[in-house]
Scaffold this motif. Structure first.
Motif, mmCIF file in Angstrom:
data_model
loop_
_atom_site.group_PDB
_atom_site.id
_atom_site.type_symbol
_atom_site.label_atom_id
_atom_site.label_comp_id
_atom_site.label_asym_id
_atom_site.label_seq_id
_atom_site.Cartn_x
_atom_site.Cartn_y
_atom_site.Cartn_z
ATOM 1 N N ARG A 29 38.963 43.871 49.183
ATOM 2 C CA ARG A 29 39.172 42.421 49.336
ATOM 3 C C ARG A 29 40.560 42.127 49.901
ATOM 4 O O ARG A 29 40.728 41.230 50.723
ATOM 5 N N LEU A 30 41.574 42.884 49.483
ATOM 6 C CA LEU A 30 42.913 42.698 50.043
ATOM 7 C C LEU A 30 42.953 43.033 51.526
ATOM 8 O O LEU A 30 43.775 42.480 52.279
ATOM 9 N N ASP A 31 42.088 43.940 51.941
ATOM 10 C CA ASP A 31 42.021 44.330 53.336
ATOM 11 C C ASP A 31 41.226 43.325 54.169
ATOM 12 O O ASP A 31 41.133 43.468 55.381
ATOM 13 N N GLY A 32 40.629 42.335 53.523
ATOM 14 C CA GLY A 32 39.909 41.300 54.255
ATOM 15 C C GLY A 32 38.403 41.486 54.302
ATOM 16 O O GLY A 32 37.721 40.791 55.048
ATOM 17 N N PRO A 36 30.208 41.155 49.788
ATOM 18 C CA PRO A 36 29.176 42.204 49.807
ATOM 19 C C PRO A 36 29.716 43.570 50.241
ATOM 20 O O PRO A 36 29.332 44.602 49.688
ATOM 21 N N THR A 37 30.614 43.575 51.202
ATOM 22 C CA THR A 37 31.204 44.842 51.644
ATOM 23 C C THR A 37 32.075 45.454 50.554
ATOM 24 O O THR A 37 32.046 46.677 50.332
ATOM 25 N N ALA A 38 32.829 44.623 49.855
ATOM 26 C CA ALA A 38 33.678 45.122 48.769
ATOM 27 C C ALA A 38 32.829 45.693 47.638
ATOM 28 O O ALA A 38 33.170 46.735 47.063
ATOM 29 N N ILE A 39 31.717 45.034 47.341
ATOM 30 C CA ILE A 39 30.826 45.544 46.289
ATOM 31 C C ILE A 39 30.196 46.866 46.718
ATOM 32 O O ILE A 39 30.057 47.793 45.909
ATOM 33 N N LYS A 40 29.848 46.974 48.000
ATOM 34 C CA LYS A 40 29.274 48.228 48.503
ATOM 35 C C LYS A 40 30.294 49.364 48.399
ATOM 36 O O LYS A 40 29.953 50.478 47.995
#
Length: 65
Positions: A29-32, A36-40
């Motif tokens: 999330r800090l990387d933007g 859904p991508t962070a959860i993956k």
């Protein structure tokens, strides 16, 4: 005693896996990354930790007498 120790080690490994997954999601999330991508990525990190723990346990199982 062995059963208690085994359950304790399993619980510690699961807690460590959850912490690693949370850190991976936070860094994503800090990387933007989107949610859904962070959860993956968090799920992938969780799976990697559990797989690594299983591989280490299998490797060390041969040393148990």
């Amino acid at each position: 005693m062995t059963v208690v120790l085994t359950l304790l080690v399993i619980a510690i490994i699961v807690v460590i896996a959850i912490l690693v997954a949370a850190a991976a999601a936070g860094l994503a999330r800090l990387d933007g990354a989107t949610y859904p991508t962070a959860i993956k990525q968090a799920a992938a990190a969780f799976t990697v930790v559990l797989t690594l723990a299983a591989a280490v346990a299998a490797a060390l199982a041969g040393y148990r007498t």
